[in-house]
Design a protein around this motif. Sequence first.
Motif, short mmCIF file in Angstrom:
data_model
loop_
_atom_site.label_atom_id
_atom_site.label_comp_id
_atom_site.label_asym_id
_atom_site.label_seq_id
_atom_site.Cartn_x
_atom_site.Cartn_y
_atom_site.Cartn_z
N ASP A 96 0.89 -1.30 0.22
CA ASP A 96 0.07 -0.29 0.18
C ASP A 96 1.40 1.61 0.08
OD1 ASP A 96 -2.61 -1.04 0.53
OD2 ASP A 96 -1.86 -2.13 2.20
N LEU A 97 1.83 0.62 0.42
CA LEU A 97 2.92 2.07 1.19
C LEU A 97 4.59 2.14 0.34
CD1 LEU A 97 2.79 5.63 0.56
CD2 LEU A 97 3.34 4.87 3.98
N ILE A 98 5.20 2.73 -0.26
CA ILE A 98 6.69 2.01 -0.02
C ILE A 98 7.33 3.22 0.39
CG2 ILE A 98 6.63 2.96 -2.60
CD1 ILE A 98 8.84 1.21 -2.81
N GLN A 99 8.07 2.93 1.71
CA GLN A 99 8.89 3.95 2.17
C GLN A 99 10.08 4.58 1.82
OE1 GLN A 99 8.20 3.64 6.32
NE2 GLN A 99 6.69 3.29 6.22
N SER A 100 10.60 3.63 0.30
CA SER A 100 12.01 3.33 0.22
C SER A 100 12.18 3.91 -0.75
CB SER A 100 12.96 2.44 0.43
OG SER A 100 11.48 0.96 0.32
N ILE A 101 11.60 4.93 -1.50
CA ILE A 101 12.04 5.74 -2.76
C ILE A 101 12.94 6.18 -2.91
CG2 ILE A 101 11.47 7.03 -4.96
CD1 ILE A 101 8.33 6.35 -3.99
N ASP A 102 14.89 5.23 -3.35
CA ASP A 102 15.89 5.69 -2.83
C ASP A 102 16.79 6.50 -4.07
OD1 ASP A 102 16.01 3.47 -3.90
OD2 ASP A 102 17.00 2.62 -2.20
N SER A 103 15.58 6.56 -5.43
CA SER A 103 16.40 6.75 -7.03
C SER A 103 15.48 7.20 -7.16
CB SER A 103 17.82 6.04 -7.08
OG SER A 103 16.73 4.63 -7.89
N PRO A 104 16.18 8.13 -8.71
CA PRO A 104 15.51 8.55 -9.94
C PRO A 104 15.36 6.86 -10.52
CG PRO A 104 17.14 10.26 -9.12
CD PRO A 104 17.76 8.84 -8.85
N ARG A 105 15.84 6.67 -10.34
CA ARG A 105 15.80 5.54 -11.79
C ARG A 105 15.19 4.38 -10.92
NH1 ARG A 105 20.81 2.78 -12.68
NH2 ARG A 105 20.05 1.59 -14.36
N LEU A 106 14.30 4.20 -9.87
CA LEU A 106 13.24 3.58 -8.96
C LEU A 106 11.98 3.98 -9.18
CD1 LEU A 106 12.31 0.83 -7.49
CD2 LEU A 106 13.35 2.43 -5.64
N ALA A 107 11.80 5.44 -8.43
CA ALA A 107 11.14 6.34 -9.21
C ALA A 107 10.52 6.53 -10.56
CB ALA A 107 11.54 7.87 -8.92
N ARG A 108 11.00 6.68 -11.60
CA ARG A 108 10.60 6.16 -12.97
C ARG A 108 10.43 4.14 -12.89
NH1 ARG A 108 15.41 9.30 -13.91
NH2 ARG A 108 16.49 7.63 -14.44
N GLU A 109 10.72 3.67 -12.29
CA GLU A 109 10.54 2.64 -13.26
C GLU A 109 9.31 2.06 -12.25
OE1 GLU A 109 11.19 0.59 -15.16
OE2 GLU A 109 10.01 -1.25 -14.75
N LEU A 110 8.92 2.71 -11.29
CA LEU A 110 7.74 2.68 -10.00
C LEU A 110 6.71 3.55 -11.01
CD1 LEU A 110 8.55 3.10 -6.63
CD2 LEU A 110 7.71 1.46 -7.62
#
Length: 231
Positions: A96-110
């Motif tokens: 329900d919540l990802i607490q660990s967006i830790d890079s721009p690349r992960l954010a873009r993939e999400l």
Amino acid sequence: MYLARLQANWPVVAERIARSAERARRAGDVAVVVVTKGHPPAAVEAVRQLGIGPCGENRVQELEEKVQRVGRHAVEWHLVGHLQRNKVQRALPLFDLIQSIDSPRLARELSRQAEKSDVEVRGLVQVNTSGEATKGGFDPGEVVAAVGQIGELPRIRVLGLMTMAPLTRDAGVLHRTFCTARELFERCDRELASFEAKHLSMGMTNDYEIAVEEGSTMVRLGTALLGERET
Ligand SMILES: *Cc1c(COP(=O)(O)O)cnc(C)c1O
């Protein structure tokens, strides 16, 4: 066993959180995420029975197993650890919540996978307040810009920040660490239209009282509630 353990530990922890909030003269509205990683599904069942709050997991495989056993909506599930980009698709339906967006690349993939699946991702951006290379997240100096960019991505809602303090007993260091995170949280709130300042997730077993004094709205507790992890 987990039910008995939680019944014993939960009132103690809740009382400590309330006292810390009082010391800081703030309203005692602090959510508790029970970090069930390393414990069996029975731990999640006990959390659900007592209605404590969301459960936190840091590995996709383990999250998957527990969701299968206790049910996707038995509790709210939070992902609290580093997520590899090649596991985003698998993980997306499970939390329900990802607490660990830790890079721009992960954010873009999400964002990309959320668009593909026609869902919305709710997340916190992780701040590396301790400066330790072993810890993930954005450096304090780049957080506001990064949160702004992530907030512009389709299908991502940034609901706050998360941080992990260094493992130390030095209260001064912990106060400074959490204070930095709170200041960044407040700046994001002031400066970024896309930022929803709902959660400032900080505080673990070692340091949650200090985190609450410094303005945490969400603590993540494993050991304090469930005892030592088995794995
Ligand atoms: C494991 C973990 C916790 C809980 O740690 P405890 O010290 O057992 O309370 C909290 N947050 C994150 C990100 C974790 O990985």
